[in-house]
Structures are given as structure tokens and as C-alpha cells.
Design an enzyme around this catalytic site. Structure first.
Site, mmCIF file in Angstrom:
data_model
loop_
_atom_site.group_PDB
_atom_site.id
_atom_site.type_symbol
_atom_site.label_atom_id
_atom_site.label_comp_id
_atom_site.label_asym_id
_atom_site.label_seq_id
_atom_site.Cartn_x
_atom_site.Cartn_y
_atom_site.Cartn_z
ATOM 1 N N SER A 18 0.764 -1.552 0.083
ATOM 2 C CA SER A 18 0.119 -0.130 0.011
ATOM 3 C C SER A 18 0.731 1.199 -0.087
ATOM 4 C CB SER A 18 -0.974 0.116 0.609
ATOM 5 O OG SER A 18 -0.656 0.730 2.770
ATOM 6 N N HIS A 109 9.337 2.866 8.613
ATOM 7 C CA HIS A 109 9.109 2.134 9.341
ATOM 8 C C HIS A 109 7.575 2.766 10.106
ATOM 9 C CE1 HIS A 109 9.733 -0.519 12.723
ATOM 10 N NE2 HIS A 109 9.220 0.775 13.523
HETATM 11 C C1 GRF Z 1 3.749 -0.561 6.476
HETATM 12 O O1 GRF Z 1 3.615 -0.401 8.117
HETATM 13 C C2 GRF Z 1 5.681 0.031 6.593
HETATM 14 O O2 GRF Z 1 5.926 0.771 7.364
HETATM 15 C C3 GRF Z 1 5.934 -1.367 7.455
HETATM 16 O O3 GRF Z 1 5.371 -1.950 6.936
HETATM 17 C C4 GRF Z 1 3.961 -1.901 6.786
HETATM 18 C C5 GRF Z 1 3.892 -2.616 4.838
HETATM 19 O O4 GRF Z 1 2.859 -1.975 4.345
HETATM 20 N N1 GRF Z 1 8.045 -1.513 7.603
HETATM 21 P P1 GRF Z 1 2.042 -2.221 2.806
HETATM 22 O O5 GRF Z 1 2.804 -3.429 2.353
HETATM 23 O O6 GRF Z 1 2.688 -0.858 2.726
HETATM 24 O O7 GRF Z 1 0.828 -2.015 2.813
#
Ligand code: GRF
Length: 217
Positions: A18, A109
Site C-alpha cells: 500500500s 517504519h
Molecule cells: C508498513 O507499515 C511499513 O511501515 C512497514 O511495513 C508496512 C508495509 O505495508 N515497514 P504495505 O505493504 O506498504 O501495505
């Protein structure tokens, strides 16, 4: 960090992608965009991120598991990547890649680093640790990537409140929404030299929180 041939962004992602989608929506949907996502890699063949890349017509590839960085480095060079964005990428970046792209790799993060980061701190585990610590504020961090998990110079952080009624999933959703705004903004700021990392590791410039209402509470 401007380039002559248009700013080329690579993204590594292990999950649903996402955050990748937020970058695609920001940079790959208009002809006069200052940058373009041109390459997406994942360590997981079934990652939603790869499907999002395919749907957007972006070159996508699976990174092999026994990766000492040689294959990744070759791919980044072939694609002429100017900036590599880790958007939910669960593997450590091999040292040769860090050396070759120092100052050109960023990560998002879902906590306010340096709290709740490091090896094993990803996904819902981050939010569970936040809730059990009792802190009342969490948020999202974008930082430069070095040889260690979730270290490296912090480029920007936006907060969200933690509610007494939160579960790890409700908190994750609130943070993720902010991530989708923060990550493209930081990339824009890097491209426009609004934030610059000096050789001594300090940064100049900043990415302020936007005036648009974000559901931080
Ligand atoms: C996000 O919360 C990012 O900060 C973390 O992993 C998650 C990834 O979500 N490192 P997506 O795959 O971008 O939906």
C-alpha cells in the site's frame, strides 16, 4: 538530488504494497511528475506489491533468497535507480548495496524510531510493543538506510495518538494512513533538495506536517 534523465525510483517491498501504491499514485500518474517508479523488487513472489507494480506497468522482479547483494546491485544499476525506497521490505540490505548507494536508500517504519525498531520489529509486532509499553503517541518514521535494521539518519516523523481502546490492528491502520502521506512527501523533498543529508550525518531542511487533516487522533 536532481538528475539529468528524470528521477528514477526503485522500490523494495515484501507485503501488500500500500505504501508502494501511494508512491505510484503520486509519481506515476501524471506526465509532468518530477520522478517515476521504474523498478519494484520483492523477496516474495506472491507479494501484493508485485501485483500493484504489474498493474501500473512497472518492471517488477523477485529477489533471490541467497542474496549477497550482487544480483540486487546489478538490477539497480541496470534500471539506473537514483533512489531506492524500502516500503515494507523485511530483509536486511546487503552491505555492498549500502556502500554503493549510501545516502540513496530510505525506509519507512511504523513507529517513532529509535523506539520500537530493530531486528524482528515489523508489522503488527511493532504496534503490539507500542501498546504494551503504554506510550500515548506513536507514528511513522522515514530514515536513511544503513547496515542495520531501522537505524540511519531520521529524515521525517509524523505522530499519531495511541488510544486506550486501540488494538494493534486499529493502531496499525491509523499509522499506515499517515505513512501513505509521509512517504511520498519525503521522496518529493529529497528530489527537490528540501532535505539534504550532510556527509557528517546531520540533515538540513525538514518535511513539516501538512495542513490537510490527517487522522492522527
Ligand atoms: C508498513 O507499515 C511499513 O511501515 C512497514 O511495513 C508496512 C508495509 O505495508 N515497514 P504495505 O505493504 O506498504 O501495505
Amino acid at each position: 538530488m536532481s538528475t539529468m534523465h528524470g528521477f528514477r525510483i526503485g522500490v523494495l517491498a515484501s507485503g501488500s504494497g500500500s505504501n508502494l501504491q501511494a508512491l505510484i499514485d503520486r509519481f506515476n500518474t501524471s506526465a509532468n511528475s518530477p520522478a517515476r517508479i521504474v523498478w519494484v523488487g520483492s523477496n516474495k513472489a506472491n507479494a501484493g506489491a508485485l501485483e500493484r507494480a504489474r498493474n501500473a506497468g512497472i518492471h517488477s522482479t523477485v529477489i533471490s533468497a541467497d542474496n549477497d547483494g550482487t544480483a540486487l546491485l546489478a538490477q539497480l544499476r541496470d534500471a539506473h535507480i537514483d533512489l531506492l525506497v524500502l516500503a515494507g521490505y523485511l530483509r536486511l540490505i546487503p552491505a555492498p548495496v549500502i556502500t554503493a548507494y549510501r545516502g540513496k536508500i530510505i525506509n519507512i517504519h511504523p513507529s517513532l524510531l529509535p523506539a520500537f525498531g530493530g531486528a524482528g520489529m515489523y508489522g503488527v509486532r511493532v504496534h503490539e510493543a507500542v501498546l504494551s509499553s503504554g506510550v500515548r503517541v506513536s507514528g511513522a518514521t522515514v530514515h536513511m538506510v544503513d547496515e542495520h535494521f531501522d537505524r540511519g539518519v531520521i529524515l521525517a516523523q509524523w505522530p499519531v495518538l495511541v488510544h486506550a481502546s486501540d488494538t494493534a490492528n486499529t493502531l496499525a491502520a491509523r499509522v499506515l494512513h499517515v505513512e501513505h502521506h509521509l512517504l511520498p512527501r519525503v521522496v518529493e523533498a529529497i528530489i527537490a533538495d528540501q532535505i539534504v543529508v550532510q556527509d557528517n550525518g546531520t540533515i538540513t531542511g525538514e518535511v513539516p506536517m501538512p495542513d490537510i487533516p490527517l487522522p492522527i487522533r
